[in-house]
Design a protein around this motif. Structure first.
Motif, mmCIF file in Angstrom:
data_model
loop_
_atom_site.group_PDB
_atom_site.id
_atom_site.type_symbol
_atom_site.label_atom_id
_atom_site.label_comp_id
_atom_site.label_asym_id
_atom_site.label_seq_id
_atom_site.Cartn_x
_atom_site.Cartn_y
_atom_site.Cartn_z
ATOM 1 N N LEU A 230 0.838 -1.210 0.000
ATOM 2 C CA LEU A 230 0.000 0.000 0.000
ATOM 3 C C LEU A 230 0.873 1.259 0.000
ATOM 4 C CD1 LEU A 230 -2.777 -1.134 2.489
ATOM 5 C CD2 LEU A 230 -3.076 -0.650 0.053
ATOM 6 N N LYS A 231 1.981 1.197 0.748
ATOM 7 C CA LYS A 231 2.898 2.353 0.811
ATOM 8 C C LYS A 231 3.494 2.609 -0.579
ATOM 9 C CE LYS A 231 7.197 3.616 3.250
ATOM 10 N NZ LYS A 231 8.332 3.122 2.454
ATOM 11 N N ASN A 232 3.945 1.543 -1.241
ATOM 12 C CA ASN A 232 4.491 1.701 -2.594
ATOM 13 C C ASN A 232 3.436 2.261 -3.541
ATOM 14 O OD1 ASN A 232 7.063 0.794 -2.086
ATOM 15 N ND2 ASN A 232 6.657 -1.306 -2.721
ATOM 16 N N ALA A 233 2.191 1.743 -3.399
ATOM 17 C CA ALA A 233 1.112 2.209 -4.283
ATOM 18 C C ALA A 233 0.904 3.713 -4.095
ATOM 19 C CB ALA A 233 -0.174 1.443 -3.972
ATOM 20 N N LYS A 234 0.880 4.124 -2.812
ATOM 21 C CA LYS A 234 0.665 5.545 -2.519
ATOM 22 C C LYS A 234 1.811 6.387 -3.107
ATOM 23 C CE LYS A 234 1.330 7.239 1.638
ATOM 24 N NZ LYS A 234 1.143 7.370 3.089
ATOM 25 N N GLU A 235 3.034 5.877 -2.931
ATOM 26 C CA GLU A 235 4.200 6.637 -3.407
ATOM 27 C C GLU A 235 4.266 6.694 -4.933
ATOM 28 O OE1 GLU A 235 6.964 5.541 0.503
ATOM 29 O OE2 GLU A 235 7.246 4.433 -1.351
ATOM 30 N N SER A 236 3.545 5.764 -5.604
ATOM 31 C CA SER A 236 3.610 5.754 -7.073
ATOM 32 C C SER A 236 2.678 6.808 -7.682
ATOM 33 C CB SER A 236 3.223 4.368 -7.603
ATOM 34 O OG SER A 236 1.817 4.185 -7.533
ATOM 35 N N TYR B 183 14.283 3.002 -6.586
ATOM 36 C CA TYR B 183 14.313 3.975 -7.675
ATOM 37 C C TYR B 183 13.619 5.243 -7.212
ATOM 38 C CZ TYR B 183 15.652 -0.249 -10.040
ATOM 39 O OH TYR B 183 16.305 -1.413 -10.381
ATOM 40 N N LYS B 184 13.553 5.411 -5.892
ATOM 41 C CA LYS B 184 12.916 6.636 -5.393
ATOM 42 C C LYS B 184 13.797 7.269 -4.331
ATOM 43 C CE LYS B 184 9.255 4.154 -4.143
ATOM 44 N NZ LYS B 184 8.276 3.347 -3.385
ATOM 45 N N GLU B 185 13.704 8.595 -4.257
ATOM 46 C CA GLU B 185 14.510 9.322 -3.284
ATOM 47 C C GLU B 185 14.083 8.929 -1.865
ATOM 48 O OE1 GLU B 185 15.420 13.882 -2.412
ATOM 49 O OE2 GLU B 185 14.820 13.428 -4.479
ATOM 50 N N LEU C 151 14.186 -2.092 0.440
ATOM 51 C CA LEU C 151 14.037 -3.361 1.168
ATOM 52 C C LEU C 151 12.579 -3.832 1.218
ATOM 53 C CD1 LEU C 151 16.549 -2.965 4.132
ATOM 54 C CD2 LEU C 151 16.621 -4.648 2.304
ATOM 55 N N GLY C 152 11.650 -2.910 0.960
ATOM 56 C CA GLY C 152 10.226 -3.231 1.113
ATOM 57 C C GLY C 152 9.794 -4.478 0.342
ATOM 58 N N LEU C 153 10.062 -4.512 -0.965
ATOM 59 C CA LEU C 153 9.581 -5.634 -1.779
ATOM 60 C C LEU C 153 10.393 -6.904 -1.570
ATOM 61 C CD1 LEU C 153 8.577 -4.073 -5.219
ATOM 62 C CD2 LEU C 153 7.089 -4.995 -3.448
HETATM 63 MG MG LIG Z 1 8.645 0.439 -0.699
#
Ligand SMILES: [Mg+2]
Ligand SMILES: Nc1ncnc2c1ncn2[C@@H]1O[C@H](COP(=O)(O)OP(=O)(O)OP(=O)(O)O)[C@@H](O)[C@H]1O
Length: 243
Positions: free
Chosen positions: A152-158, A202-204, A209-211
């Motif tokens: 969910l965090k990655n989705a939000k950050e995308s 690939y993000k600032e 490590l999340g995935l």
């Molecule tokens: Mg992440």
């Protein structure tokens, strides 16, 4: 760092020779423990530094105006987070099993996530399709929660600006499926094969490590995690867990 070819050789050696299997397994356990211990030991004094900085900020609010103060605080936080994730990463395979309602877990996560979006005044619309009747699941509740939060965090950050995220769950006789879908930036073909590797970010400000942690947790439950994505259209992560 071991490469694939070394791991294949090591696996072959472990299959051929029982003593080698025992020794290698023990060495790997020791290795994980050493990394976790080092991460933990560094985090302790760092937490003290972080607390001291916070006390200084409370007692002398003017320090917030100092050049680089805010950045320093953020960097200290980031290293704390990195060390804590490194320590968890090394324990990714050790599961603490319990029987719990997956429906309740997912619904709780969905509520907390919706609240966090609200509190940030975000333009992201969040929906969830979590049916009742998903039944009980036997697994590590805390680690699985971490996986769903990572997605969910990655989705939000995308998503920058407006967009939507959907969390979906379903169950057949022997498989539980959870999908996290977003209308974010998508993942390019050049990087999609690497995103599950540790420290690939690939993000600032990302640790990458999340995935990789999520993949290890899902695989140690005997499950799979996969992704489908189109650049500028969005991504969908699918987790399948055997029941
Ligand atoms: Mg992440
Ligand atoms: N939903 C998504 N949409 C677009 N790209 C994604 C998505 N999820 C992951 N990625 C890509 O995969 C990379 C690796 O993700 P991962 O969660 O492992 O690390 P991170 O998000 O960069 O850092 P951290 O999770 O530690 O904050 C991300 O940097 C991003 O490029």
């Amino acid at each position: 760092m071991l490469h694939n070819i070394d791991i294949n050789k090591m696996n072959a050696l472990m299959e051929e020779n029982h003593d080698a299997k025992q020794i290698i397994t023990q060495l790997l356990d020791n290795h994980h423990e050493t990394v976790s211990t080092i991460a933990h030991e560094i985090r302790n004094p760092l937490t003290l530094i972080s607390s001291s900085l916070q006390v200084m900020e409370i007692q002398h609010p003017e320090v917030q105006e100092f050049p680089h103060w805010k950045q320093t605080m953020e960097d200290v936080d980031f290293v704390c987070q990195l060390l804590s994730e490194l320590s968890t990463f090394n324990n990714g395979d050790t599961l603490h099993y319990s029987v719990f309602s997956i429906e309740r877990l997912l619904k709780n996560i969905a509520v907390s996530f919706a609240i966090s979006l609200d509190s940030e005044d975000s333009d992201v619309e969040f929906t969830s399709d979590i049916p009742s009747g998903l039944g009980d699941f036997t697994g590590d509740k805390v680690k699985l929660e971490e996986v769903f939060l990572n997605l969910l965090k990655n989705a939000k950050e995308s998503i920058s600006g407006e967009g939507s995220i959907n969390l979906f769950a379903s169950r057949t006789k022997d498989t539980l499926t959870i999908k996290c879908k977003d209308t974010g930036c998508g993942i390019s073909e050049e990087i999609i094969d690497y995103i599950f590797e540790p420290f690939k970010t690939y993000k600032e400000g990302g640790t990458g490590l999340g995935l990789s942690l999520s993949k290890r947790i899902i695989e140690s439950h005997g499950g799979t995690i996969s992704v489908e994505s189109k650049i500028d259209e969005g991504s969908m992560f699918t987790i399948k867990l055997p029941i």
